[in-house]
Design a protein around this motif. Structure first.
Motif, PDB file in Angstrom:
ATOM      1  N   TRP A 110      10.571 -10.469 -21.347  1.00 37.06           N
ATOM      2  CA  TRP A 110      11.898 -10.041 -21.811  1.00 37.06           C
ATOM      3  C   TRP A 110      12.681  -9.287 -20.758  1.00 37.06           C
ATOM      4  CZ3 TRP A 110      12.292 -12.916 -25.762  1.00 37.06           C
ATOM      5  CH2 TRP A 110      11.203 -13.126 -26.607  1.00 37.06           C
ATOM      6  N   GLN A 111      12.186  -9.208 -19.535  1.00 31.49           N
ATOM      7  CA  GLN A 111      12.832  -8.378 -18.526  1.00 31.49           C
ATOM      8  C   GLN A 111      13.914  -9.115 -17.739  1.00 31.49           C
ATOM      9  OE1 GLN A 111       9.414  -6.957 -16.251  1.00 31.49           O
ATOM     10  NE2 GLN A 111       9.788  -4.908 -17.056  1.00 31.49           N
ATOM     11  N   GLY A 112      14.936  -8.357 -17.364  1.00 36.02           N
ATOM     12  CA  GLY A 112      15.989  -8.819 -16.476  1.00 36.02           C
ATOM     13  C   GLY A 112      16.363  -7.696 -15.528  1.00 36.02           C
ATOM     14  N   ILE A 113      17.043  -8.058 -14.445  1.00 32.84           N
ATOM     15  CA  ILE A 113      17.499  -7.083 -13.460  1.00 32.84           C
ATOM     16  C   ILE A 113      18.991  -6.856 -13.704  1.00 32.84           C
ATOM     17  CG2 ILE A 113      17.717  -6.531 -11.011  1.00 32.84           C
ATOM     18  CD1 ILE A 113      15.526  -8.744 -10.554  1.00 32.84           C
ATOM     19  N   TYR A 114      19.385  -5.593 -13.803  1.00 35.88           N
ATOM     20  CA  TYR A 114      20.762  -5.257 -14.145  1.00 35.88           C
ATOM     21  C   TYR A 114      21.437  -4.391 -13.095  1.00 35.88           C
ATOM     22  CZ  TYR A 114      19.934  -6.973 -18.823  1.00 35.88           C
ATOM     23  OH  TYR A 114      19.642  -7.775 -19.883  1.00 35.88           O
ATOM     24  N   PHE A 115      22.690  -4.736 -12.794  1.00 38.53           N
ATOM     25  CA  PHE A 115      23.581  -3.842 -12.071  1.00 38.53           C
ATOM     26  C   PHE A 115      24.246  -2.986 -13.135  1.00 38.53           C
ATOM     27  CE2 PHE A 115      27.447  -2.310 -10.249  1.00 38.53           C
ATOM     28  CZ  PHE A 115      27.136  -2.086  -8.922  1.00 38.53           C
ATOM     29  N   CYS A 116      24.117  -1.679 -13.022  1.00 35.21           N
ATOM     30  CA  CYS A 116      24.647  -0.750 -14.025  1.00 35.21           C
ATOM     31  C   CYS A 116      25.886  -0.045 -13.481  1.00 35.21           C
ATOM     32  CB  CYS A 116      23.597   0.280 -14.392  1.00 35.21           C
ATOM     33  SG  CYS A 116      22.082  -0.419 -15.055  1.00 35.21           S
ATOM     34  N   GLU A 117      27.005  -0.323 -14.070  1.00 36.81           N
ATOM     35  CA  GLU A 117      28.284   0.308 -13.700  1.00 36.81           C
ATOM     36  C   GLU A 117      28.511   1.497 -14.611  1.00 36.81           C
ATOM     37  OE1 GLU A 117      31.009   1.639 -12.073  1.00 36.81           O
ATOM     38  OE2 GLU A 117      31.257  -0.429 -11.376  1.00 36.81           O
ATOM     39  N   PHE A 118      28.877   2.657 -14.011  1.00 34.44           N
ATOM     40  CA  PHE A 118      29.137   3.853 -14.798  1.00 34.44           C
ATOM     41  C   PHE A 118      30.487   4.484 -14.487  1.00 34.44           C
ATOM     42  CE2 PHE A 118      24.385   3.818 -14.510  1.00 34.44           C
ATOM     43  CZ  PHE A 118      24.162   3.488 -15.836  1.00 34.44           C
ATOM     44  N   ASP A 119      31.304   3.820 -13.649  1.00 38.84           N
ATOM     45  CA  ASP A 119      32.593   4.396 -13.267  1.00 38.84           C
ATOM     46  C   ASP A 119      33.595   3.288 -12.934  1.00 38.84           C
ATOM     47  OD1 ASP A 119      34.381   6.447 -12.714  1.00 38.84           O
ATOM     48  OD2 ASP A 119      33.684   6.724 -10.658  1.00 38.84           O
ATOM     49  N   GLY A 120      33.590   2.268 -13.774  1.00 35.72           N
ATOM     50  CA  GLY A 120      34.428   1.100 -13.492  1.00 35.72           C
ATOM     51  C   GLY A 120      35.749   1.153 -14.225  1.00 35.72           C
ATOM     52  N   PRO A 121      36.434   0.033 -14.150  1.00 34.34           N
ATOM     53  CA  PRO A 121      36.108  -1.182 -13.398  1.00 34.34           C
ATOM     54  C   PRO A 121      36.335  -0.990 -11.907  1.00 34.34           C
ATOM     55  CG  PRO A 121      38.166  -1.498 -14.604  1.00 34.34           C
ATOM     56  CD  PRO A 121      37.667  -0.129 -14.947  1.00 34.34           C
ATOM     57  N   ARG A 122      35.481  -1.671 -11.115  1.00 32.17           N
ATOM     58  CA  ARG A 122      35.550  -1.547  -9.664  1.00 32.17           C
ATOM     59  C   ARG A 122      35.040  -2.818  -8.985  1.00 32.17           C
ATOM     60  NH1 ARG A 122      35.451   3.946  -7.298  1.00 32.17           N
ATOM     61  NH2 ARG A 122      35.516   5.452  -8.997  1.00 32.17           N
ATOM     62  N   ASN A 123      35.410  -2.942  -7.719  1.00 26.21           N
ATOM     63  CA  ASN A 123      34.785  -3.931  -6.850  1.00 26.21           C
ATOM     64  C   ASN A 123      33.523  -3.279  -6.310  1.00 26.21           C
ATOM     65  OD1 ASN A 123      36.799  -6.003  -6.961  1.00 26.21           O
ATOM     66  ND2 ASN A 123      38.079  -4.702  -5.682  1.00 26.21           N
ATOM     67  N   ARG A 124      32.390  -3.900  -6.548  1.00 25.03           N
ATOM     68  CA  ARG A 124      31.105  -3.319  -6.163  1.00 25.03           C
ATOM     69  C   ARG A 124      30.335  -4.284  -5.273  1.00 25.03           C
ATOM     70  NH1 ARG A 124      30.652   2.168  -7.278  1.00 25.03           N
ATOM     71  NH2 ARG A 124      31.097   2.594  -9.447  1.00 25.03           N
ATOM     72  N   SER A 125      29.231  -3.785  -4.756  1.00 25.58           N
ATOM     73  CA  SER A 125      28.331  -4.637  -3.987  1.00 25.58           C
ATOM     74  C   SER A 125      26.900  -4.183  -4.248  1.00 25.58           C
ATOM     75  CB  SER A 125      28.650  -4.565  -2.496  1.00 25.58           C
ATOM     76  OG  SER A 125      28.512  -3.254  -2.009  1.00 25.58           O
ATOM     77  N   PHE A 126      25.978  -5.070  -3.936  1.00 27.26           N
ATOM     78  CA  PHE A 126      24.555  -4.722  -3.947  1.00 27.26           C
ATOM     79  C   PHE A 126      23.876  -5.586  -2.908  1.00 27.26           C
ATOM     80  CE2 PHE A 126      25.013  -8.062  -7.094  1.00 27.26           C
ATOM     81  CZ  PHE A 126      23.901  -8.880  -6.903  1.00 27.26           C
ATOM     82  N   TYR A 127      22.689  -5.145  -2.486  1.00 25.62           N
ATOM     83  CA  TYR A 127      21.933  -5.842  -1.457  1.00 25.62           C
ATOM     84  C   TYR A 127      20.618  -6.345  -2.017  1.00 25.62           C
ATOM     85  CZ  TYR A 127      25.073  -3.722   1.955  1.00 25.62           C
ATOM     86  OH  TYR A 127      26.185  -3.345   2.672  1.00 25.62           O
ATOM     87  N   ILE A 128      20.170  -7.459  -1.474  1.00 20.61           N
ATOM     88  CA  ILE A 128      18.849  -7.979  -1.779  1.00 20.61           C
ATOM     89  C   ILE A 128      18.120  -8.124  -0.445  1.00 20.61           C
ATOM     90  CG2 ILE A 128      17.471  -9.821  -2.800  1.00 20.61           C
ATOM     91  CD1 ILE A 128      19.900 -10.537  -4.520  1.00 20.61           C
ATOM     92  N   LYS A 129      16.927  -7.552  -0.375  1.00 23.00           N
ATOM     93  CA  LYS A 129      16.108  -7.608   0.829  1.00 23.00           C
ATOM     94  C   LYS A 129      14.759  -8.232   0.483  1.00 23.00           C
ATOM     95  CE  LYS A 129      14.363  -6.393   4.892  1.00 23.00           C
ATOM     96  NZ  LYS A 129      14.590  -7.231   6.029  1.00 23.00           N
TER      97      LYS A 129
END
Length: 131
Positions: A110-129
């Motif tokens: 049942w697991q998923g990976i989530y980007f959690c926004e707490f001060d939006g709406p915004r243009n955001r980014s994230f990295y995968i390594k």
């Protein structure tokens, strides 16, 4: 391998499922076994792993975060007025590690990976390594 991803958030608080984006990057990398780090470079957003089957879980989590960290508090002094967003992001954390096994993210049923926004709406980014 390291890659930056762009993301547009639409609400002040939201959890966006990025599991497929991460899995696609694993597929493209050709890595059979190893690990992946998903990292958020923002102080008012974060990355978490949680249930992705029932949308009520996301709604409940965001509601409970608001209960614990109300948006306005008479003693907050941060001039931007978003202390609650910083608190939520610190609670969630800036990154998650996931094992890769047989070219797949080793997540629970049942697991998923989530980007959690707490001060939006915004243009955001994230990295995968890849590791």
């Amino acid at each position: 391998m390291l890659k930056k991803f762009a993301l547009q958030t639409n609400k002040r608080d939201e959890m966006i499922d990025i599991t497929e984006i991460v899995q696609r990057f694993v597929d493209e990398s050709g890595i059979v076994s190893g690990g992946v780090i998903v990292y958020c470079p923002h102080t008012t957003a974060g990355i978490t792993i949680n249930e992705n089957a029932d949308p009520d879980v996301k709604r409940d989590m965001l509601r409970r975060f608001d209960e614990v960290y109300p948006w306005s508090h008479k003693l907050d002094r941060h001039m931007e007025g978003n202390t609650a967003a910083h608190m939520k992001a610190s609670t969630v954390g800036a990154s998650q590690h996931v094992i890769i096994s047989d070219r797949k993210l080793l997540l629970g049923t049942w697991q998923g990976i989530y980007f959690c926004e707490f001060d939006g709406p915004r243009n955001r980014s994230f990295y995968i390594k890849m590791i």
